[in-house]
Design a protein around this motif. Structure first.
Motif, PDB file in Angstrom:
ATOM      1  N   UNK A 121      29.607 -21.306  45.675  1.00 33.90           N
ATOM      2  CA  UNK A 121      31.237 -20.845  45.332  1.00 33.90           C
ATOM      3  C   UNK A 121      31.797 -19.899  46.135  1.00 33.90           C
ATOM      4  N   UNK A 122      30.820 -19.059  46.862  1.00 33.88           N
ATOM      5  CA  UNK A 122      31.063 -17.604  46.872  1.00 33.88           C
ATOM      6  C   UNK A 122      31.210 -17.360  48.715  1.00 33.88           C
ATOM      7  N   UNK A 123      30.637 -18.545  49.410  1.00 28.35           N
ATOM      8  CA  UNK A 123      30.665 -18.264  51.246  1.00 28.35           C
ATOM      9  C   UNK A 123      31.019 -19.986  51.416  1.00 28.35           C
ATOM     10  N   UNK A 124      30.642 -19.734  52.508  1.00 26.32           N
ATOM     11  CA  UNK A 124      30.819 -21.329  53.054  1.00 26.32           C
ATOM     12  C   UNK A 124      29.635 -22.304  52.506  1.00 26.32           C
ATOM     13  N   UNK A 178      24.760 -33.973  49.738  1.00 25.83           N
ATOM     14  CA  UNK A 178      25.159 -34.389  51.062  1.00 25.83           C
ATOM     15  C   UNK A 178      26.587 -33.965  51.395  1.00 25.83           C
ATOM     16  N   UNK A 179      27.373 -33.893  50.655  1.00 27.39           N
ATOM     17  CA  UNK A 179      28.870 -33.423  50.671  1.00 27.39           C
ATOM     18  C   UNK A 179      28.734 -32.142  50.924  1.00 27.39           C
ATOM     19  N   UNK A 180      28.055 -31.561  50.383  1.00 31.72           N
ATOM     20  CA  UNK A 180      27.831 -29.936  50.562  1.00 31.72           C
ATOM     21  C   UNK A 180      29.004 -29.281  50.353  1.00 31.72           C
ATOM     22  N   UNK A 181      29.710 -29.548  49.327  1.00 27.87           N
ATOM     23  CA  UNK A 181      31.212 -28.740  49.132  1.00 27.87           C
ATOM     24  C   UNK A 181      30.745 -27.021  48.720  1.00 27.87           C
ATOM     25  N   UNK A 182      31.378 -26.394  49.549  1.00 32.44           N
ATOM     26  CA  UNK A 182      31.254 -24.845  49.247  1.00 32.44           C
ATOM     27  C   UNK A 182      30.903 -24.265  47.824  1.00 32.44           C
ATOM     28  N   UNK A 183      31.693 -25.185  46.947  1.00 34.04           N
ATOM     29  CA  UNK A 183      31.802 -24.749  45.433  1.00 34.04           C
ATOM     30  C   UNK A 183      30.976 -25.773  44.668  1.00 34.04           C
TER      31      UNK A 183
END
Ligand code: FES
Ligand code: FES
Lengths: 266, 157
Positions: free
Chosen positions: A203-206, A114-119
């Protein structure tokens, strides 16, 4: 931290009621990302609805052809689960590569997605394994769930209840982690099920994405060498002090091969 | 902001308090209970100096709200010694010079005890991997690793 009203609901219905009664409510899962972000005053909310007391949201079940993981299941529980270890060892490896021991004891799969951190790692797990996210109102395919930087398809007040992972024939996980934060600089989950392949990169894009050229090559020949000569363009990739976009593009190729070798070794 | 009442156990003693919901567990321990053995070494929840045991497992007390602890059992560095003195893990840190400035040490000891609880005879690679969430700015880790190996072995008796 900006002030907020704290809620400790004992059931999912209670949590839903409190979220819908609030103009600016936010669920709190493990808090490993949300609380530090609130501490920095990068985010705030009027009502913080703590899901940690809702037992029905945690737990791991082996179903027919899938493994269901409750949203509030801690990473450590996924690492230690015999069901996950037997059915999808790559998912246990992913959970074991998140953060550190203390973070894995608290952080949850629901909070992570849910936080959906890009990494973050779990988004690649969901997309690479073709999982389905079950919420309090519908089922969302992983392909539709992650929509942008820290953004998901969830509506206001919608709560993730569990995630269903289909059991693949094979799956592999490879991560190049940041030495300080343990977040992925680049990480890859690959899976093979009945001749079709999914390969997802975080980790590589939004936000997390699949690499169709690699998936097609692997569908014909599931080996690391099948991806020889496939170069991922560095266009649009993340750049920060840890890695520029060309390095990230290179890492995608390396991690994809390692993930395939990991899958073949299982 | 209305205070919230919370009751939990710290080092075997029941504590009830009304706290501002924003209060972090580490601040509650240090400022309300005066248990200043638990340290704050960073702003980013990465250093592990604030590690306590929450229901038997290590957690970072700077990434928890005190109000979340309702009904929980917390053990801090002040709670590990027995009636006869230091915990074997503390004694091992003393014996093997596992600290210099001592700032990271409470977290290292709490983590060391957990490593020993979960691993029969942890080797160097295991200890170093398990210490991912605990940073030390002084020792270079060598003696911390040696202390935890020795402490684990004396905990098994
Ligand atoms: S003070 Fe908690 S991790 Fe640094
Ligand atoms: S002994 Fe000084 S930080 Fe570890």
């Amino acid at each position: 931290m900006y002030p907020f009203t704290y809620h400790r609901p004992a059931s999912l219905d209670d949590a839903k009621a409190r979220l819908s009664a609030s103009e600016d409510g936010r669920p709190l899962a493990g808090g490993m990302s949300l609380l530090p972000t609130m501490r920095f005053r990068l985010t705030s909310c009027a009502d913080l609805v703590d899901l940690n007391g809702i037992e029905a949201l945690a737990g791991i079940e082996r179903g027919d052809g899938h493994v269901r993981i409750g949203a509030m299941t801690r990473h450590a529980a996924v690492v230690e689960s015999p069901e996950v270890g037997e059915a999808i060892p790559a998912l246990a490896a992913l959970a074991g590569s998140i953060g550190d021991v203390q973070v894995r004891n608290r952080g949850t799969i629901g909070g992570s997605i849910c936080f959906a951190d890009p990494a973050a790692d779990y988004p690649a797990g969901l997309l690479g394994l073709g999982a389905t996210v079950n919420t309090d109102r519908r089922a969302i395919a992983a392909d539709d769930f992650f929509t942008g930087l820290y953004e998901t398809a969830l509506e206001d007040g919608e709560i993730v209840v569990s995630v269903d992972f289909p059991v693949p024939a094979r799956a592999g996980w490879a991560k190049f982690g940041n030495q300080a934060s343990r977040f992925a600089v680049v990480a890859v989950m690959v899976s093979l099920s009945g001749g079709s392949v999914r390969l997802a990169v975080t980790g590589a894009r939004s936000h997390v994405f699949r690499v169709p050229e690699m998936e097609q090559a692997l569908a014909g020949d599931f080996s690391a060498e099948a991806m020889d000569g496939i170069a991922v363009s560095s266009e649009g990739l993340n750049e920060d002090l840890h890695a520029d976009k060309d390095y990230r593009a290179h890492l995608i190729g390396v991690m994809a091969k390692r993930a395939v070798r990991d899958a073949l070794a299982q | 902001m209305a205070g919230v009442s919370v009751t939990f156990t710290v080092n075997g003693r029941e504590v009830t308090a009304t706290v501002d919901p924003r209060t972090l567990l580490v601040h509650f321990l240090r400022e309300h209970l005066k248990l200043t053995g638990t340290h704050i070494g960073c702003d980013t929840s990465q250093c592990g100096a604030c590690t306590v045991h929450l229901d038997g497992r290590p957690a970072k007390s700077c990434a928890l709200l005190a109000v979340q602890l309702e009904g929980a059992e917390v053990t801090t560095i002040e709670g590990v010694a027995g009636p006869d003195g230091m915990h074997p893990m503390q004694a091992a840190f003393k014996e093997h010079h596992g600290l210099q400035c001592g700032f990271c040490t409470p977290g290292m000891v709490m983590m060391g005890i957990d490593i020993a609880n979960r691993h029969e005879a942890p080797d160097e690679a295991t200890i170093r991997r398990e210490l991912e969430g605990n940073l030390c700015r002084c020792t270079g880790y060598h003696n911390i690793v040696a202390s935890i190996a020795a402490g684990a072995s004396s905990m098994r008796g």
